[in-house]
Design an enzyme around this catalytic site. Structure first.
Site, PDB file in Angstrom:
ATOM      1  N   ARG A  70       0.838  -1.213   0.000  1.00 24.54           N
ATOM      2  CA  ARG A  70       0.000   0.000   0.000  1.00 24.54           C
ATOM      3  C   ARG A  70       0.871   1.260   0.000  1.00 24.54           C
ATOM      4  O   ARG A  70       0.502   2.272  -0.565  1.00 24.54           O
ATOM      5  CB  ARG A  70      -0.961   0.012   1.204  1.00 24.54           C
ATOM      6  CG  ARG A  70      -1.737   1.322   1.343  1.00 24.54           C
ATOM      7  CD  ARG A  70      -3.035   1.154   2.106  1.00 24.54           C
ATOM      8  NE  ARG A  70      -2.839   0.568   3.406  1.00 24.54           N
ATOM      9  CZ  ARG A  70      -2.456   1.234   4.516  1.00 24.54           C
ATOM     10  NH1 ARG A  70      -2.232   2.532   4.444  1.00 24.54           N
ATOM     11  NH2 ARG A  70      -2.316   0.624   5.659  1.00 24.54           N
ATOM     12  N   TYR A 123     -14.357  17.995 -14.841  1.00 22.94           N
ATOM     13  CA  TYR A 123     -14.959  16.657 -14.958  1.00 22.94           C
ATOM     14  C   TYR A 123     -15.990  16.500 -13.835  1.00 22.94           C
ATOM     15  O   TYR A 123     -15.760  16.958 -12.705  1.00 22.94           O
ATOM     16  CB  TYR A 123     -13.844  15.608 -14.851  1.00 22.94           C
ATOM     17  CG  TYR A 123     -14.355  14.224 -14.569  1.00 22.94           C
ATOM     18  CD1 TYR A 123     -15.164  13.573 -15.490  1.00 22.94           C
ATOM     19  CD2 TYR A 123     -14.062  13.576 -13.379  1.00 22.94           C
ATOM     20  CE1 TYR A 123     -15.665  12.304 -15.224  1.00 22.94           C
ATOM     21  CE2 TYR A 123     -14.552  12.309 -13.113  1.00 22.94           C
ATOM     22  CZ  TYR A 123     -15.352  11.684 -14.032  1.00 22.94           C
ATOM     23  OH  TYR A 123     -15.852  10.448 -13.767  1.00 22.94           O
ATOM     24  N   ASP A 193      -5.211  19.182 -14.000  1.00 17.23           N
ATOM     25  CA  ASP A 193      -5.582  17.859 -14.508  1.00 17.23           C
ATOM     26  C   ASP A 193      -5.177  17.821 -15.979  1.00 17.23           C
ATOM     27  O   ASP A 193      -5.730  18.549 -16.815  1.00 17.23           O
ATOM     28  CB  ASP A 193      -7.094  17.651 -14.327  1.00 17.23           C
ATOM     29  CG  ASP A 193      -7.549  16.255 -14.760  1.00 17.23           C
ATOM     30  OD1 ASP A 193      -6.917  15.661 -15.646  1.00 17.23           O
ATOM     31  OD2 ASP A 193      -8.557  15.773 -14.217  1.00 17.23           O
ATOM     32  N   LYS A 218      -7.236   6.722 -18.951  1.00 18.46           N
ATOM     33  CA  LYS A 218      -7.534   7.258 -20.284  1.00 18.46           C
ATOM     34  C   LYS A 218      -6.344   7.024 -21.238  1.00 18.46           C
ATOM     35  O   LYS A 218      -6.015   5.896 -21.531  1.00 18.46           O
ATOM     36  CB  LYS A 218      -7.904   8.732 -20.155  1.00 18.46           C
ATOM     37  CG  LYS A 218      -8.980   9.003 -19.085  1.00 18.46           C
ATOM     38  CD  LYS A 218     -10.284   8.399 -19.490  1.00 18.46           C
ATOM     39  CE  LYS A 218     -11.436   8.469 -18.500  1.00 18.46           C
ATOM     40  NZ  LYS A 218     -11.273   8.866 -17.143  1.00 18.46           N
TER      41      LYS A 218
HETATM   42  C1  LIG Z   1     -10.468  14.896 -16.957  1.00 15.91           C
HETATM   43  C2  LIG Z   1     -10.755  13.767 -16.020  1.00 15.91           C
HETATM   44  N1  LIG Z   1     -10.169  13.748 -14.819  1.00 15.91           N
HETATM   45  C3  LIG Z   1     -10.399  12.744 -13.937  1.00 15.91           C
HETATM   46  C4  LIG Z   1     -11.247  11.697 -14.244  1.00 15.91           C
HETATM   47  C5  LIG Z   1     -11.466  10.594 -13.227  1.00 15.91           C
HETATM   48  O1  LIG Z   1     -10.688   9.480 -13.555  1.00 15.91           O
HETATM   49  P1  LIG Z   1     -11.039   7.955 -13.140  1.00 15.91           P
HETATM   50  O2  LIG Z   1     -12.279   7.580 -13.864  1.00 15.91           O
HETATM   51  O3  LIG Z   1      -9.828   7.188 -13.561  1.00 15.91           O
HETATM   52  O4  LIG Z   1     -11.235   7.966 -11.664  1.00 15.91           O
HETATM   53  C6  LIG Z   1     -11.849  11.664 -15.487  1.00 15.91           C
HETATM   54  C7  LIG Z   1     -12.761  10.541 -15.842  1.00 15.91           C
HETATM   55  O5  LIG Z   1     -13.434  10.546 -16.834  1.00 15.91           O
HETATM   56  C8  LIG Z   1     -11.614  12.726 -16.406  1.00 15.91           C
HETATM   57  O6  LIG Z   1     -12.190  12.751 -17.622  1.00 15.91           O
END
Ligand SMILES: Cc1ncc(COP(=O)(O)O)c(C=O)c1O
Length: 403
Positions: A70, A123, A193, A218
Site C-alpha cells: 500500500r 470533470y 488535470d 484514459k
Molecule cells: C479529466 C478527467 N479527470 C479525472 C477523471 C477521473 O478518472 P477515473 O475515472 O480514472 O477515476 C476523469 C474521468 O473521466 C476525467 O475525464
C-alpha cells in the site's frame, strides 16, 4: 548493469531523451535478477526484512527498501518513475483511479478553513468533490468561469488553484502559465488535470504548475483495460500526497494495473499523434455539416481557446465535441447510428468512443450549472481513437445522415 533505479532521463548520450524514448525506457530497465525486459509484476502485499532493526529502520524511513505494497511497490514505482520523467517532475505517486489521485492530492494538501479556487469546467467527479466533499470538510470552494475572472477574484491566502485543460467536455483551454503565475503570487499551490492533453501535448510543470494529476485510465492506459491515476510534482508535495493518499486514504495502485499502464505508456506518443491527426480531420469536416450547430476543438481557429492552445499545446488533442441541431433527440439518433465509434463514457482508448455528457458523465451536475458550463442536451463528446481516419469519417457521416 543498468538498473531501473539508476536510469536517469539523459540516457547514456549527452542529449536529453525525447518523449518517445522516455515513454519506452524511462523508469525501467531489464530486471537485474532475470533479464526480463517487461517489468516483473511484484504481486506481494508485504516484503520480508532480514531482522528486527532493518524492519524498524525501513518503517521509519531511515533505511531504503519496500515494506508493504500500500505504501510502495516495485512495479508501481516503475510506473511512477516513468510518469515523473514524462511530465518532467521530481516525483510521482500512482493511484487506483484518477479520482483517487485527485481526492488524495486535494485532501493531502488542504485543511479545514482553506480555500480552493477552480477555473473553468471540471470533470463531473471532480466537480462533485469541489461542490460537496470539500465544503462538508470545512474547505471553501470558489468557482471562476475564466482566467480573466480569476485575475480579478483570486484572494491572497487561497491554498489551491485547480484547473483542467482542455476541459471535459467542452474543450475549454485554460492558460496554465498565467494561472500558475497568479497562484504563486497569491501563495497558492496550482494543480492541473492533464488527462486530456497528456504530457505529449502539454507539460504543465514546465509552465510553472506545482502538481499535475491524471486519470491514467484514459490515454496513459490507452487500451481501455486498466484503471489508475497519478499525481506528479516536487518531492515535498508528493510526500504529503503519498502520506495522505496511501497512509490514510489507501487508494493504492495495484502492481497488475501498474504493469498494464507501463505497457500502455510505451506507445503513448505514437497513439496520441495518430489520434490527433484523425481528430483534426474530424473537427474540420464536422464544421461544415448542416446537422452540426457547433464544433468544440481547440485546433479550430474559431475556438475561443485556439490562441492559448497554440501557445501551450504541441497538437490539439484527440477529443472533439459537437452540438447537434435538434437537441437531445438528435444526439440520441447520432449516437445510436454510430457503427465503428462505440458508445461509452471513457476517453483516450485505441477505440473511438462517444457519449452524451448531459445524461452520463455530467448528469450529477445541477442543470443550471451544467448549462452555464456549455454542457447542453445537444452536446456529444467524441474521443477519437487510432482507427483509419477515412473509416471514422465515413462512420460519422452515415450516423449524421440519420439525424
Ligand atoms: C479529466 C478527467 N479527470 C479525472 C477523471 C477521473 O478518472 P477515473 O475515472 O480514472 O477515476 C476523469 C474521468 O473521466 C476525467 O475525464
Amino acid at each position: 548493469m543498468t538498473t531501473p533505479e539508476s536510469m536517469d532521463h539523459q540516457g547514456t548520450t549527452a542529449r536529453p531523451w525525447g518523449l518517445r524514448t522516455l515513454a519506452v525506457h524511462a523508469g525501467q530497465a531489464p530486471d537485474p535478477a532475470t533479464g526480463a525486459i517487461a517489468p516483473p509484476i511484484v504481486a506481494t502485499s508485504a516484503f520480508a526484512y532480514d531482522d528486527f532493526d532493518v524492519g524498524e529502520r525501513r518503517f521509519n524511513g531511515q533505511a531504503p527498501g519496500y515494506v508493504y505494497s500500500r505504501f510502495a511497490n516495485p512495479t508501481v514505482a516503475a510506473f511512477e518513475r516513468k510518469m515523473a520523467a514524462l511530465e518532467g517532475g521530481e516525483s510521482a505517486v500512482g493511484f487506483a483511479s484518477g479520482m483517487a489521485a485527485i481526492s488524495a492530492s486535494l485532501l493531502g494538501l488542504l485543511k479545514a478553513g482553506d480555500t480552493v479556487a477552480c477555473v473553468g469546467t471540471l470533470y463531473g467527479g471532480t466537480d462533485g468533490v469541489m461542490r460537496s466533499l470539500l465544503p462538508r470538510l470545512g474547505v471553501s470552494v470558489r468557482h471562476f468561469r475564466s482566467v480573466e475572472a480569476l485575475c480579478t477574484g483570486l484572494e491572497a491566502g487561497t491554498r489551491i488553484v485547480y484547473v483542467e485543460t482542455p476541459s471535459n467536455p467542452t474543450l475549454e483551454v485554460i492558460d496554465v502559465r498565467q494561472v500558475a503565475r497568479m497562484a504563486r503570487e497569491a501563495g497558492a499551490i496550482s494543480v492541473a488535470d492533464n488527462t486530456f492533453a497528456t504530457p505529449c501535448l502539454t507539460q504543465p510543470l514546465a509552465l510553472g504548475v506545482d502538481v499535475v494529476v491524471h486519470s491514467a485510465t484514459k490515454f496513459i492506459s490507452g487500451h481501455g483495460d486498466a484503471t489508475g491515476g497519478v499525481a506528479v510534482g516536487s518531492a515535498e508535495l508528493m510526500g504529503l500526497v503519498r502520506s495522505a493518499g496511501m497512509g490514510q486514504l489507501g487508494g493504492c495502485l495495484s502492481p497488475h494495473e501498474a504493469a498494464m499502464l507501463l505497457r500502455g505508456l510505451k506507445t503513448l506518443p505514437l497513439r496520441v499523434d495518430a489520434a490527433c491527426t484523425s481528430a483534426e480531420a474530424v473537427a474540420h469536416w464536422l464544421q461544415s455539416h448542416p446537422a452540426v450547430a457547433r464544433v468544440y476543438y481547440p485546433g479550430l481557429s474559431m475556438h475561443p481557446g485556439h490562441g492559448v492552445a497554440v501557445q501551450q499545446m504541441r497538437r490539439f488533442g484527440a477529443i472533439v465535441s459537437l452540438d447537434l441541431r435538434g437537441g437531445r433527440a438528435a444526439a440520441r439518433r447520432f449516437l445510436d447510428g454510430l457503427r465503428i465509434v462505440t458508445q461509452a463514457v471513457s476517453v483516450g482508448d485505441a477505440d473511438s468512443l462517444a457519449c452524451h455528457p448531459a445524461s452520463t458523465t455530467h448528469h450529477g451536475m445541477p442543470e443550471a450549472v451544467r448549462l452555464a458550463n456549455g454542457v447542453s442536451d445537444a452536446l456529444v463528446r467524441m474521443s477519437v481513437g487510432v482507427e483509419d481516419t477515412e473509416d471514422l469519417l465515413a462512420d460519422i457521416a452515415q450516423a449524421l445522415a440519420r439525424v
